[in-house]
Write a protein that holds these residues in place. Structure first.
Motif, PDB file in Angstrom:
ATOM      1  N   UNK A  30       1.059  13.975   8.107  1.00  0.00           N
ATOM      2  CA  UNK A  30       2.068  12.920   8.220  1.00  0.00           C
ATOM      3  C   UNK A  30       2.313  12.567   9.680  1.00  0.00           C
ATOM      4  N   UNK A  31       2.415  13.579  10.523  1.00  0.00           N
ATOM      5  CA  UNK A  31       2.632  13.334  11.957  1.00  0.00           C
ATOM      6  C   UNK A  31       1.440  12.591  12.564  1.00  0.00           C
ATOM      7  N   UNK A  32       0.235  12.982  12.200  1.00  0.00           N
ATOM      8  CA  UNK A  32      -0.949  12.293  12.714  1.00  0.00           C
ATOM      9  C   UNK A  32      -1.028  10.858  12.231  1.00  0.00           C
ATOM     10  N   UNK A  33      -0.737  10.635  10.957  1.00  0.00           N
ATOM     11  CA  UNK A  33      -0.744   9.286  10.390  1.00  0.00           C
ATOM     12  C   UNK A  33       0.300   8.424  11.081  1.00  0.00           C
ATOM     13  N   UNK A  35     -10.618   3.394   9.612  1.00  0.00           N
ATOM     14  CA  UNK A  35     -11.586   4.485   9.705  1.00  0.00           C
ATOM     15  C   UNK A  35     -10.906   5.837   9.890  1.00  0.00           C
ATOM     16  N   UNK A  36      -9.823   5.890  10.660  1.00  0.00           N
ATOM     17  CA  UNK A  36      -9.184   7.161  11.018  1.00  0.00           C
ATOM     18  C   UNK A  36      -8.207   7.664   9.956  1.00  0.00           C
ATOM     19  N   UNK A  37      -7.645   6.785   9.156  1.00  0.00           N
ATOM     20  CA  UNK A  37      -6.578   7.185   8.237  1.00  0.00           C
ATOM     21  C   UNK A  37      -7.016   8.219   7.210  1.00  0.00           C
ATOM     22  N   UNK A  38      -8.255   8.202   6.812  1.00  0.00           N
ATOM     23  CA  UNK A  38      -8.753   9.108   5.784  1.00  0.00           C
ATOM     24  C   UNK A  38      -8.542  10.581   6.098  1.00  0.00           C
ATOM     25  N   UNK A  39      -8.526  10.927   7.363  1.00  0.00           N
ATOM     26  CA  UNK A  39      -8.323  12.322   7.755  1.00  0.00           C
ATOM     27  C   UNK A  39      -6.942  12.838   7.361  1.00  0.00           C
ATOM     28  N   UNK A  40      -5.999  11.927   7.143  1.00  0.00           N
ATOM     29  CA  UNK A  40      -4.609  12.303   6.869  1.00  0.00           C
ATOM     30  C   UNK A  40      -4.205  12.133   5.407  1.00  0.00           C
ATOM     31  N   UNK A  41      -5.025  11.454   4.628  1.00  0.00           N
ATOM     32  CA  UNK A  41      -4.604  11.017   3.296  1.00  0.00           C
ATOM     33  C   UNK A  41      -5.015  11.973   2.181  1.00  0.00           C
ATOM     34  N   UNK A  42      -4.111  12.104   1.227  1.00  0.00           N
ATOM     35  CA  UNK A  42      -4.443  12.704  -0.054  1.00  0.00           C
ATOM     36  C   UNK A  42      -4.912  11.578  -0.975  1.00  0.00           C
ATOM     37  N   UNK A  43      -4.082  10.527  -1.109  1.00  0.00           N
ATOM     38  CA  UNK A  43      -4.443   9.359  -1.916  1.00  0.00           C
ATOM     39  C   UNK A  43      -3.822   8.106  -1.308  1.00  0.00           C
ATOM     40  N   UNK A  44      -4.307   6.946  -1.756  1.00  0.00           N
ATOM     41  CA  UNK A  44      -3.628   5.688  -1.462  1.00  0.00           C
ATOM     42  C   UNK A  44      -3.898   4.709  -2.587  1.00  0.00           C
ATOM     43  N   UNK A  45      -2.975   3.757  -2.724  1.00  0.00           N
ATOM     44  CA  UNK A  45      -3.047   2.753  -3.777  1.00  0.00           C
ATOM     45  C   UNK A  45      -2.668   1.409  -3.174  1.00  0.00           C
ATOM     46  N   UNK A  46      -3.445   0.373  -3.490  1.00  0.00           N
ATOM     47  CA  UNK A  46      -3.214  -0.970  -2.957  1.00  0.00           C
ATOM     48  C   UNK A  46      -2.940  -1.928  -4.112  1.00  0.00           C
ATOM     49  N   UNK A  47      -1.876  -2.729  -3.967  1.00  0.00           N
ATOM     50  CA  UNK A  47      -1.586  -3.815  -4.890  1.00  0.00           C
ATOM     51  C   UNK A  47      -1.555  -5.117  -4.094  1.00  0.00           C
ATOM     52  N   UNK A 102       0.857  -1.177   0.000  1.00  0.00           N
ATOM     53  CA  UNK A 102       0.000   0.000   0.000  1.00  0.00           C
ATOM     54  C   UNK A 102       0.897   1.233   0.000  1.00  0.00           C
ATOM     55  N   UNK A 103       0.633   2.167  -0.919  1.00  0.00           N
ATOM     56  CA  UNK A 103       1.349   3.438  -0.956  1.00  0.00           C
ATOM     57  C   UNK A 103       0.366   4.526  -0.550  1.00  0.00           C
ATOM     58  N   UNK A 104       0.713   5.211   0.532  1.00  0.00           N
ATOM     59  CA  UNK A 104      -0.089   6.318   1.037  1.00  0.00           C
ATOM     60  C   UNK A 104       0.600   7.632   0.709  1.00  0.00           C
ATOM     61  N   UNK A 112      -0.191   4.909  13.148  1.00  0.00           N
ATOM     62  CA  UNK A 112       0.585   3.685  12.895  1.00  0.00           C
ATOM     63  C   UNK A 112       1.249   3.214  14.190  1.00  0.00           C
ATOM     64  N   UNK A 113       1.820   4.140  14.944  1.00  0.00           N
ATOM     65  CA  UNK A 113       2.506   3.788  16.200  1.00  0.00           C
ATOM     66  C   UNK A 113       1.549   3.176  17.217  1.00  0.00           C
ATOM     67  N   UNK A 114       0.283   3.541  17.173  1.00  0.00           N
ATOM     68  CA  UNK A 114      -0.724   2.939  18.057  1.00  0.00           C
ATOM     69  C   UNK A 114      -1.105   1.535  17.595  1.00  0.00           C
ATOM     70  N   UNK A 115      -1.120   1.334  16.287  1.00  0.00           N
ATOM     71  CA  UNK A 115      -1.660   0.103  15.704  1.00  0.00           C
ATOM     72  C   UNK A 115      -0.637  -1.020  15.615  1.00  0.00           C
ATOM     73  N   UNK A 116       0.572  -0.717  15.205  1.00  0.00           N
ATOM     74  CA  UNK A 116       1.562  -1.752  14.908  1.00  0.00           C
ATOM     75  C   UNK A 116       1.903  -2.653  16.095  1.00  0.00           C
ATOM     76  N   UNK A 117       2.061  -2.139  17.306  1.00  0.00           N
ATOM     77  CA  UNK A 117       2.349  -3.063  18.423  1.00  0.00           C
ATOM     78  C   UNK A 117       1.242  -4.095  18.632  1.00  0.00           C
ATOM     79  N   UNK A 118       0.005  -3.719  18.383  1.00  0.00           N
ATOM     80  CA  UNK A 118      -1.103  -4.665  18.545  1.00  0.00           C
ATOM     81  C   UNK A 118      -1.069  -5.751  17.474  1.00  0.00           C
ATOM     82  N   UNK A 119      -0.665  -5.364  16.268  1.00  0.00           N
ATOM     83  CA  UNK A 119      -0.517  -6.364  15.214  1.00  0.00           C
ATOM     84  C   UNK A 119       0.561  -7.369  15.607  1.00  0.00           C
ATOM     85  N   UNK A 120       1.697  -6.864  16.098  1.00  0.00           N
ATOM     86  CA  UNK A 120       2.795  -7.744  16.533  1.00  0.00           C
ATOM     87  C   UNK A 120       2.332  -8.718  17.607  1.00  0.00           C
TER      88      UNK A 120
END
Length: 102
Positions: free
Chosen positions: A16-19, A78-90, A6-8, A23-31
Motif C-alpha cells: 500500500x505504501x509503495x502504491x 507497468x509498476x503497479x502490478x508489484x503492489x496489487x493483489x487484484x484490480x477491477x475496472x468499470x 478502478x478498484x485496487x 500515485x504521488x509521483x504520477x498524479x501531479x503530472x496528470x494535473x
C-alpha cells in the motif's frame, strides 16, 4: 464524456505504501499535462486499508487514449502490478450529474 472506476486491492501494508508513492509521483503530472482529463480522483476506502478507488472522467475517449499514452502513465501501469493483489475496472458512460456537462 468518458469515465471509469478502478478498484485496487493491495497485497499488504508495505505494498500500500509503495502504491501510494507511485500515485504521488504520477498524479501531479496528470494535473499539469492533461487538459482532457477532467477528474482524476484517488480514494482510500474507509475501513479497508488495502483498497484504493480511482474515479476518472475524460472529455472524450480520445482524451482517455491520450492519457494512456503518456510516459508517466505507462510507468504507473507497468509498476503497479508489484503492489496489487487484484484490480477491477468499470467503464462508465455519463448520463447526468452536477459539476459536469455532457
Amino acid at each position: 464524456m468518458f469515465g471509469l472506476v478502478v478498484r485496487f486491492t493491495l497485497k499488504d501494508a508495505e505494498s500500500a505504501a509503495g502504491f501510494d508513492g507511485l500515485v504521488a509521483e504520477t498524479l501531479p503530472r496528470i494535473r499539469e499535462n492533461e487538459p482532457g482529463t477532467l477528474v482524476y480522483a484517488v480514494h482510500q476506502v474507509d475501513g479497508k486499508p488495502l483498497e484504493r478507488v480511482f474515479y476518472e472522467l475524460y472529455r472524450d475517449r480520445a482524451a482517455f487514449d491520450a492519457h494512456e499514452e503518456q510516459p508517466y502513465v505507462k510507468r504507473f501501469l507497468e509498476a503497479r502490478g508489484a503492489y496489487l493483489d487484484t484490480f477491477e475496472v468499470d467503464f462508465l458512460a455519463l448520463q447526468d450529474g452536477k459539476g459536469v456537462s455532457g
